[in-house]
Design an enzyme around this catalytic site. Structure first.
Site, PDB file in Angstrom:
ATOM      1  N   GLU A   1       0.817  -1.310   8.213  1.00  0.00           N
ATOM      2  CA  GLU A   1       2.251  -1.529   8.436  1.00  0.00           C
ATOM      3  C   GLU A   1       3.059  -0.520   7.638  1.00  0.00           C
ATOM      4  O   GLU A   1       4.062   0.006   8.107  1.00  0.00           O
ATOM      5  CB  GLU A   1       2.649  -2.956   8.015  1.00  0.00           C
ATOM      6  CG  GLU A   1       4.049  -3.351   8.457  1.00  0.00           C
ATOM      7  CD  GLU A   1       5.166  -2.924   7.493  1.00  0.00           C
ATOM      8  OE1 GLU A   1       6.330  -2.959   7.915  1.00  0.00           O
ATOM      9  OE2 GLU A   1       4.881  -2.544   6.345  1.00  0.00           O
TER      10      GLU A   1
ATOM     11  N   ASP B   1      -1.741  -4.441   4.104  1.00  0.00           N
ATOM     12  CA  ASP B   1      -1.679  -3.233   3.266  1.00  0.00           C
ATOM     13  C   ASP B   1      -0.461  -3.254   2.352  1.00  0.00           C
ATOM     14  O   ASP B   1       0.524  -3.975   2.597  1.00  0.00           O
ATOM     15  CB  ASP B   1      -1.686  -1.963   4.132  1.00  0.00           C
ATOM     16  CG  ASP B   1      -0.554  -1.897   5.154  1.00  0.00           C
ATOM     17  OD1 ASP B   1      -0.186  -2.948   5.713  1.00  0.00           O
ATOM     18  OD2 ASP B   1      -0.027  -0.792   5.374  1.00  0.00           O
TER      19      ASP B   1
HETATM   20 ZN   LIG Z   1       6.190  -5.129   4.435  1.00  0.00          ZN
END
Ligand SMILES: [Zn+2]
Length: 387
Positions: free
Chosen positions: A136, A74
């Site tokens: 994340e 992401d």
């Molecule tokens: Zn990162």
């Protein structure tokens, strides 16, 4: 399909606008298909809602002692940022690769995928494993499922390299993090009748003052050895956003704020979270004694374990040997590394191309030289696994 170069893989990855709030499945589909085209089976770990997935894969023999390359799929949004180029197309200019995620961290992802394909064609003695996560950028929470899946199924790797941008320096530690969304519910009366009302703002201030007191206490203490490398070398508690109330002469019915904690290695984020929840419960009980139905709701948003420096750990030894970096580096940003250490029991360091200063910015870029250094690093890992 012939193997793509790392740069060609980067072009493909950046073209997926895999912003954390959206599905990463188109990107995962592509990676899965590309690996399959090169004879590499991969496994998805779907998100509870089914709109996202982690992906892991392995090449080489199914024995212990391999290396995990850990990256996230992401990226942060580009909303409101002034880009000079299309953020979803890699543009090479003046020795830099521009595009959302080039630095954080599709550059490393591309290198890892290319290394896996190359590793599939080499006689490795220990395996190379890929761990590609989602979410994340919204608190590093989801990766726990990926770590559990890999520990359960794959032979145990000796080292995890988390490829967050570190300018290819070997980062051995970072603080952990806790976020708690707080919503105080008060009881409105005219402020002239103060003792009969409950001000959500005034009561929130008690919890915030508790945080201030903890900061003062932590600051006054002699730092533990694991914390001493950090600046500041203690756990910090912070409220960065607050809103509430309707008028200067009404006790506030609502007050909302977010409390964030940055926890040094050696201390437990859960302990800090629980201490805040206990203090909130104590304040809530006092509020309810004045008027029922009041109190502070506290909703933990994220909890990321610190990355704890391992003196002479396997991951550190490998990364130092391959990069030649013998400096001491701890960083202030969080990564998924703590979960690999805590949940998986893996030896873990952060080492990846690019400068964190370019992450999340408009015109995010990765120096071509860093990308090339990252590829040399991958070659070193493959050579090590073949030795
Ligand atoms: Zn990162």
């Amino acid at each position: 399909m012939p193997a793509l170069s790392p740069r060609e893989i980067l072009d493909r990855l950046v073209a997926f606008p895999s912003v954390s709030r959206d599905s990463n499945l188109p990107l995962v589909d592509w990676v899965e298909g590309y690996l399959a085209d090169h004879g590499i089976a991969s496994v998805r770990v779907p998100s509870p809602c089914g709109t996202k997935a982690h992906l892991y894969a392995q090449v080489g023999p199914a024995v212990d002692g391999g290396v995990i390359l850990s990256g996230h799929s992401d990226v942060v949004p580009v909303d409101g940022q002034e880009w000079d180029t299309d953020p979803w197309t890699v543009i090479e200019k003046d020795g830099r690769l521009y595009g959302r995620g080039c630095c954080d961290m599709k550059g490393f992802d591309a290198l890892a995928i290319a290394a896996l394909v190359e590793g599939a064609g080499r006689p490795l003695n220990r395996p190379l494993q890929l761990a590609l996560s989602y979410d994340e950028e919204v608190g590093c929470m989801a990766v726990a499922d990926l770590v559990r899946a890999m520990v359960d199924v794959l032979p145990k790797a000796a080292a995890v390299i988390v490829g967050e941008p570190s300018m290819m320096k070997v980062v051995t530690g970072h603080k952990g993090g806790v976020g708690i969304r707080c919503h105080a519910h008060g009881f409105e009366v005219h402020s002239s009748r103060l003792p009969y009302g409950v001000s959500a703002i005034m009561e929130s201030a008690r919890l915030i003052q508790w945080a201030n007191d903890r900061n003062a206490e932590n600051m006054a203490r002699t730092p533990a050895p694991l914390a001493a490398e950090f600046d500041p070398p203690w756990t910090t508690l912070h409220v960065g956003m607050i809103e509430g109330g309707t008028a200067h002469n009404i006790t506030a019915r609502d007050c909302r704020f977010v409390m964030e904690m940055r926890v040094v290695p050696g201390e437990n984020p859960e302990t800090w979270r629980d201490a805040a929840l206990a203090e909130g419960a104590r304040i809530s009980a006092a509020m309810q004694a004045i008027h029922p139905g009041t109190g502070i709701d506290m909703d933990p948003m994220f909890r990321v374990p610190p990355l704890t420096p391992e003196a002479g750990g396997a991951a550190e030894r490998l990364a130092r040997r391959l990069t030649g970096d013998n400096g001491t580096h701890v960083v202030s940003y969080g990564t998924e590394g703590g979960q690999f250490q805590v949940i998986g029991g893996y030896s873990t360091v952060v080492c990846g191309p690019g400068d964190i200063a370019q992450a999340h910015q408009a015109n995010e870029f990765l120096d071509v030289a860093q990308f090339e250094a990252g590829w040399q690093f991958m070659q070193g890992i493959l050579d090590d696994l073949a030795a």
